[in-house]
Design a protein around this motif. Structure first.
Motif, PDB file in Angstrom:
ATOM      1  N   ALA A 334       0.808  -1.228   0.000  1.00 22.08           N
ATOM      2  CA  ALA A 334       0.000   0.000   0.000  1.00 22.08           C
ATOM      3  C   ALA A 334       0.839   1.275   0.000  1.00 22.08           C
ATOM      4  O   ALA A 334       0.282   2.379  -0.037  1.00 22.08           O
ATOM      5  CB  ALA A 334      -0.921   0.006   1.228  1.00 22.08           C
ATOM      6  N   TYR A 335       2.153   1.153  -0.003  1.00 20.39           N
ATOM      7  CA  TYR A 335       3.005   2.324   0.256  1.00 20.39           C
ATOM      8  C   TYR A 335       2.774   3.456  -0.741  1.00 20.39           C
ATOM      9  O   TYR A 335       2.830   4.634  -0.367  1.00 20.39           O
ATOM     10  CB  TYR A 335       4.489   1.921   0.255  1.00 20.39           C
ATOM     11  CG  TYR A 335       5.379   3.095   0.545  1.00 20.39           C
ATOM     12  CD1 TYR A 335       5.480   3.607   1.833  1.00 20.39           C
ATOM     13  CD2 TYR A 335       6.093   3.733  -0.476  1.00 20.39           C
ATOM     14  CE1 TYR A 335       6.267   4.714   2.106  1.00 20.39           C
ATOM     15  CE2 TYR A 335       6.885   4.836  -0.209  1.00 20.39           C
ATOM     16  CZ  TYR A 335       6.973   5.325   1.083  1.00 20.39           C
ATOM     17  OH  TYR A 335       7.751   6.420   1.358  1.00 20.39           O
ATOM     18  N   ASN A 365       8.591 -11.097   0.645  1.00 17.34           N
ATOM     19  CA  ASN A 365       9.424  -9.924   0.421  1.00 17.34           C
ATOM     20  C   ASN A 365       8.735  -8.569   0.523  1.00 17.34           C
ATOM     21  O   ASN A 365       9.411  -7.542   0.471  1.00 17.34           O
ATOM     22  CB  ASN A 365      10.075 -10.035  -0.965  1.00 17.34           C
ATOM     23  CG  ASN A 365      10.965 -11.261  -1.089  1.00 17.34           C
ATOM     24  OD1 ASN A 365      11.675 -11.615  -0.154  1.00 17.34           O
ATOM     25  ND2 ASN A 365      10.921 -11.924  -2.232  1.00 17.34           N
ATOM     26  N   ALA A 366       7.416  -8.508   0.640  1.00 19.81           N
ATOM     27  CA  ALA A 366       6.739  -7.210   0.743  1.00 19.81           C
ATOM     28  C   ALA A 366       7.227  -6.466   1.984  1.00 19.81           C
ATOM     29  O   ALA A 366       7.318  -7.024   3.072  1.00 19.81           O
ATOM     30  CB  ALA A 366       5.229  -7.408   0.804  1.00 19.81           C
ATOM     31  N   GLY A 367       7.553  -5.207   1.807  1.00 21.43           N
ATOM     32  CA  GLY A 367       8.005  -4.377   2.920  1.00 21.43           C
ATOM     33  C   GLY A 367       9.466  -4.543   3.275  1.00 21.43           C
ATOM     34  O   GLY A 367       9.939  -3.931   4.232  1.00 21.43           O
ATOM     35  N   THR A 368      10.200  -5.335   2.498  1.00 27.21           N
ATOM     36  CA  THR A 368      11.617  -5.541   2.788  1.00 27.21           C
ATOM     37  C   THR A 368      12.482  -4.667   1.880  1.00 27.21           C
ATOM     38  O   THR A 368      11.981  -3.951   1.011  1.00 27.21           O
ATOM     39  CB  THR A 368      12.007  -7.025   2.581  1.00 27.21           C
ATOM     40  OG1 THR A 368      11.929  -7.341   1.179  1.00 27.21           O
ATOM     41  CG2 THR A 368      11.079  -7.931   3.372  1.00 27.21           C
ATOM     42  N   PRO A 371      12.023  -5.877  -2.414  1.00 27.28           N
ATOM     43  CA  PRO A 371      10.644  -6.369  -2.580  1.00 27.28           C
ATOM     44  C   PRO A 371      10.426  -7.066  -3.920  1.00 27.28           C
ATOM     45  O   PRO A 371       9.737  -6.541  -4.808  1.00 27.28           O
ATOM     46  CB  PRO A 371       9.822  -5.095  -2.449  1.00 27.28           C
ATOM     47  CG  PRO A 371      10.713  -4.022  -2.961  1.00 27.28           C
ATOM     48  CD  PRO A 371      12.109  -4.412  -2.537  1.00 27.28           C
ATOM     49  N   GLN A 372      11.013  -8.254  -4.089  1.00 25.26           N
ATOM     50  CA  GLN A 372      10.747  -9.049  -5.295  1.00 25.26           C
ATOM     51  C   GLN A 372       9.451  -9.796  -5.044  1.00 25.26           C
ATOM     52  O   GLN A 372       9.429 -10.814  -4.360  1.00 25.26           O
ATOM     53  CB  GLN A 372      11.898 -10.013  -5.558  1.00 25.26           C
ATOM     54  CG  GLN A 372      11.931 -10.613  -6.953  1.00 25.26           C
ATOM     55  CD  GLN A 372      10.685 -11.389  -7.348  1.00 25.26           C
ATOM     56  OE1 GLN A 372       9.880 -10.897  -8.141  1.00 25.26           O
ATOM     57  NE2 GLN A 372      10.500 -12.573  -6.796  1.00 25.26           N
ATOM     58  N   ILE A 643       5.802  -1.662  -7.356  1.00 22.08           N
ATOM     59  CA  ILE A 643       6.658  -1.774  -6.171  1.00 22.08           C
ATOM     60  C   ILE A 643       7.770  -2.794  -6.382  1.00 22.08           C
ATOM     61  O   ILE A 643       8.837  -2.711  -5.779  1.00 22.08           O
ATOM     62  CB  ILE A 643       5.803  -2.178  -4.949  1.00 22.08           C
ATOM     63  CG1 ILE A 643       4.791  -1.064  -4.636  1.00 22.08           C
ATOM     64  CG2 ILE A 643       6.655  -2.483  -3.729  1.00 22.08           C
ATOM     65  CD1 ILE A 643       3.712  -1.485  -3.668  1.00 22.08           C
ATOM     66  N   ASN A 644       7.559  -3.722  -7.292  1.00 18.75           N
ATOM     67  CA  ASN A 644       8.425  -4.892  -7.437  1.00 18.75           C
ATOM     68  C   ASN A 644       9.889  -4.533  -7.694  1.00 18.75           C
ATOM     69  O   ASN A 644      10.190  -3.566  -8.396  1.00 18.75           O
ATOM     70  CB  ASN A 644       7.905  -5.754  -8.597  1.00 18.75           C
ATOM     71  CG  ASN A 644       8.539  -7.119  -8.635  1.00 18.75           C
ATOM     72  OD1 ASN A 644       8.486  -7.859  -7.662  1.00 18.75           O
ATOM     73  ND2 ASN A 644       9.150  -7.463  -9.753  1.00 18.75           N
TER      74      ASN A 644
END
Length: 962
Positions: A334-335, A365-368, A371-372, A643-644
């Protein structure tokens, strides 16, 4: 009076990590070699004393027969004999010493009395034990809980404290709260037998978890109990690390979660595990949105899977808890939203409810910092050495960040083809595939799961005959690939030649370079022109075979090795919305993605799955809820694209240009159970059609709404979407191209597709592709439903994966058998004996057997028919495993021809049972070792079997399950 002591009790404490210590190991730690010790009910541990057994038995006799001289002599002799019998049992069991509970001794006394014919004494003994048990319970209820009098736990610093009995009872009671047919006291009493004075703190919770999980096969709700007990372990690991508390009960988490989230975010950023931009959120607002009650939704397999493979950790200490995990994923997705807190809460609620689940790379990986989030990558390998090794390097980089790979190898020239640069001859595709195989093994997706790749080759390629043998266990190992997957990319013309028993010509792609990009009528025309050149002598390198012979070899290798899979080139391209800008040259690792590839573009797909079981009741689909879920899910998937993290430039180019996503489903079998529909039925096929129609409608609608908000993807103009041709409409094009004699696809529809066509043409589409049904093996484990569109494998079995072994029992079946008064220990034994099948259990009604038929008991035609009805709505494809019992060449031939004839784009694994096996013996039929078609392999015809293990679908090394 009989010898009695107070009930022994135990407690639970915080623990840093689930221990693998067994009860037997615990006993040996507490007992000197050769010494047998007894745990009394108050927790004290004393040496085993034969004389105390004799006293107890004597008192039992005196209570029944009195103390006359005549009786005294007989009693003395009998007591001496029985005491020796009881003691001998424990000495045989534990020749090296060990620990037993007082209840075990009393159980053996009862048995000894019964076996010796002393039924009156035994009856009195049983009644007395029950009377004393009730007295103890009354006393326990009236007294406040106290610390254990003698058993202490050893803390991590080596100090010892008494076990906290009160806390243990709270935790176990909370774990059982709201669940039918589970008993907290059973867990406490059994766990006690694994404890001893000085037990390490980590082993206390382990004892409870192990005790609870052993009860799962008799009552599925114990799987939820076990998960909740494991949660206590997780809290004790994460909360101290975050500086929140040393431990916490489930009820305490209602307030602690809000405090834990900001502490977690700060700690994760400090440790360089999380992206610093997560601090831009209003963490207090997000913390207040965390719902501790949703921790209770997990079963044991789901929570253990998250713990082992998904939760972020530092030095092997998990710093995430379930609701924090879901919020971290939601925040990562959601960023870039304008109202990111509200969107993050919306995404969190969808994930934590199990209504929808993102794919594994997104959860990882989301939020890391990296983010792959994308799941699948498709590449085309060019016909030059630099390009080939560049493609292998791309494989390594994509695999490192948890991407599944599909490689199109058709352009690479065949064995014996001329190489102008060296004036030599090519070694063909196979030697390079060996390098690809070893690369997949070496680069294991960040250490989280095995690297996985699938190589695709078109059926006209000269190397196809060697390609289909790549997974054989015989032959030159330098020309074998034991660790990667392979798939045939089959043109419609080949299948027509199979149906018509025609000839088939094999070429080297450097001689026929345009065939790679042609399909449908254009391919047929050009292919026959090349065949004419062969006949006229203008083409030198080619080979002619009977199409049916090559087809039989393909099916034979598929049955023998499980590869190559059968996938169909023409329907993937003819029905592709993006045919105006490229060609689909292959599918992906799991055969559900059908996107264009080229030298300039590596196709990328971003996956997530609707939990269909959560959107169905006895009354059918909840369309309103389904629409709401899909609208949010498609938004989450579209966010992934922006985001990816892209480790390869061509992947970013492709993803930004076309923005494809793949919304799928899981829990199809559970949805059928909820409606009392058998998988092998017309009703189930109809439900497959209607449910996929609704998913398709809402997914297209959601992507169009996003286009209105954010703009269409850049290559929208010229696509089938822009022409008002939706997936259901492209079926007509496939029928026209292939011809009515070679296809049979239902085209019925029930929703208002006309208005949606108009909307798509006017507002556009945010995504070039929106649907694909992936295997979902791991995320289905997390959410506790059947994976993807699969029928039930077995109703009772052991699932093995990277998190260990888990007993899985079908809760829907248990519920129905309970309602009929048929669920008991005998039924559990029967299910084990018959490997999870009901068909040979006479007391089970026919309608129940039909409803709970297992995968190999469902005729393949039902699986294919249901898949065909789904495929008409899907712009990509579906991971379709085929289960065939009594497999033979003829049955495989019919099934795979039917898959093509019914318009399927791809198939996945073949799960086949041999045509004959050994039937288990039964008292009723006496059919000892009779030939049967119901078992996968010969089995010993003696005694009940252990819980059967799942097939290779649940192999820890199978990428689909990870």
């Amino acid at each position: 009076m009989h010898t009695e002591v107070e009930d022994n009790k135990t407690n639970i404490t915080s623990t840093s990590q689930t221990s693998t210590a067994t009860a037997a190991q615990a006993e040996l730690q507490a007992t000197a070699p050769g010494q047998v010790r007894v745990i009394k009910r108050n927790g004290t541990v004393v040496s085993y004393d034969d004389s105390k057994i004799a006293v107890a038995i004597t008192k039992a006799f005196l209570a029944v027969e009195g103390g006359s001289a005549a009786a005294s002599s007989r009693i003395h002799e009998t007591v001496e004999k029985l005491s020796l019998q009881v003691s001998a049992i424990f000495k045989r069991r534990m020749p090296s010493g060990g620990t037993i509970h007082i209840e075990d001794i009393q159980d053996q006394v009862e048995l000894a009395l019964m076996r010796s014919g002393e039924h009156k004494v035994a009856r009195d003994y049983v009644l007395y034990r029950e009377e004393r048990r009730l007295q103890r319970e009354e006393k326990k209820a009236s007294e406040p809980t106290k610390a254990h009098p003698t058993i202490r736990v050893t803390l991590s610093d080596g100090s010892q404290v008494p076990l906290d009995l009160g806390r243990m009872e709270v935790v176990v009671s909370e774990a059982c709260d709201g669940l039918a047919d589970v008993k907290a006291q059973v867990i406490i009493d059994e766990a006690l037998k694994n404890l001893y004075d000085g037990v390490p703190i980590a082993d206390v919770n382990t004892s409870l978890v192990i005790t609870s999980r052993t009860l799962v096969e008799k009552e599925p709700n114990y799987s939820y109990v076990t998960a909740r007990l494991l949660l206590d372990n997780l809290r004790a690991e994460a909360l101290p690390f975050l500086g929140i508390a040393n431990s916490a009960t489930q009820s305490e988490m209602a307030s602690l979660y809000a405090k834990a989230l900001p502490a977690y975010i700060n700690k994760g950023i400090e440790l360089e595990l999380l992206a610093p931009n997560l601090l831009d959120y209003d963490l207090d607002k997000l913390g207040q949105a965390l719902d501790a009650n949703r921790d209770q939704l997990f079963n044991y397999l789901g929570l253990q899977t998250l713990y082992d493979r998904y939760f972020i950790h530092s030095n092997d200490i998990r710093i995430e808890l379930p609701q924090i995990f879901f919020m971290r994923v939601a925040m990562g997705l959601a960023y870039r939203e304008e109202n990111r807190e509200d969107r993050a809460i919306e995404f969190y609620r969808l994930l934590s409810s199990f209504d929808y689940m993102s794919s594994t790379p997104t959860l990882f990986n989301a939020g890391t910092l990296r983010p792959q989030l994308s799941s699948c990558y498709l590449t085309t390998v060019p016909d030059d050495l630099h390009g080939i090794y560049g493609a292998i390097q791309d494989n390594a980089m994509l695999s490192k960040w948890a991407g599944g790979l599909g490689n199109d190898w058709t352009p690479v020239r065949a064995l014996g083809a001329y190489i102008k640069g060296t004036n030599g001859k090519s070694q063909g595709v196979v030697p390079f595939l060996k390098v690809v195989n070893d690369t997949a093994v070496a680069v294991n997706q960040g250490g989280k799961r095995k690297g996985a790749v699938c190589a695709y080759l078109e059926t006209w390629h000269m190397d196809i005959e060697e390609f289909v043998e790549l997974r054989k266990n015989t032959g030159d190992d330098r020309r074998r690939t034991h660790d990667m997957n392979t798939a045939n990319w089959v043109p419609d013309l080949f299948m027509k030649r199979v149906f018509d028993d025609g000839e088939w010509t094999l070429f080297s792609p450097n001689d026929v370079p345009d065939l790679h990009d042609l399909y449908g009528e254009a391919f047929e025309t050009r292919y026959t022109e090349y065949e004419a050149q062969c006949k006229s002598g203008d083409m030198k390198l080619f080979k002619t075979v009977r199409a049916q012979e090559l087809w039989r070899k393909m099916l034979g290798m598929l049955f023998e090795t499980g590869h190559p899979w059968i996938t169909f080139k023409d329907p993937c391209n003819i029905r592709s919305p993006q045919q105006h800008v490229g060609v689909v040259h292959s599918s992906n690792l799991c055969t559900e993605i059908t996107l264009n590839t080229s030298k300039e573009e590596i196709a990328v797909c971003n996956l997530g799955s609707v939990n269909l079981a959560q959107h169905v009741s006895e009354n059918g689909l909840d369309l309103s809820k389904l629409e709401k879920t899909i609208t949010t899910a498609v938004r989450m998937l579209d966010n992934v694209i922006d985001i990816n993290y892209y480790s390869v430039g061509q992947a970013e180019t492709s993803n930004m240009r076309h923005r494809p996503v793949g919304l799928g489903l899981m829990g199809f079998q559970d949805a059928l159970y909820n409606q009392h529909m058998a998988y092998g039925s017309d009703q189930a096929v109809e439900f497959a059609d209607r449910s996929m129609e609704a998913i398709s409608y809402f997914a297209i609608q959601a992507s169009s709404a996003l286009a209105e908000e954010r703009g269409s993807y850049s290559t929208f103009e010229g696509s089938l979407w822009s022409q008002g041709i939706l997936p259901i409409d492209s079926v007509k094009t496939l029928i026209a191209e292939r011809g009515n004699d070679y296809i049979d696809v239902d085209q019925s529809q029930t929703l208002d597709w006309s208005s949606l066509r108009t909307r798509v043409q006017q507002k556009g589409m945010r995504n070039s592709n929106v649907m694909a049904i992936a295997p979902t093996a791991t995320i289905a484990n997390i959410t506790g439903v059947s994976q993807s569109i699969e029928p039930t494998y077995q109703n009772l079995y052991v699932k093995s994966n990277l998190s260990g072994e888990f007993t899985v029992v079908n809760p829907h079946l248990v519920k129905d058998l309970k309602a009929r008064g048929l669920w008991d220990n005998v039924m559990v034994n029967d299910l084990k004996y018959y490997e999870g099948s009901l068909q040979n259990i006479d007391r089970v009604p026919v309608e129940v057997k039909q409803l709970y038929a297992t995968a190999f008991e469902v005729e393949p035609r039902w699986i294919v028919d249901a898949a065909s009805r789904r495929q008409k709505w899907i712009d990509q494809a579906q991971s379709l495993n085929l289960y065939i019992s009594g497999a033979s060449g003829k049955k495989l031939d019919i099934t795979y021809r039917m898959a093509w004839y019914k318009g399927l784009k791809t198939t996945y694994y073949l799960r086949a049972l041999a045509a004959t096996g050994t039937e288990k013996s039964t008292i009723d039929t006496g059919s000892l070792n009779a030939v049967s078609s119901k078992t996968e392999a010969p089995v010993a015809a003696a005694g009940p079997a252990p819980v059967p293990e799942a097939c290779s679908l649940d192999d820890p090394d199978c990428e689909a399950c990870q």
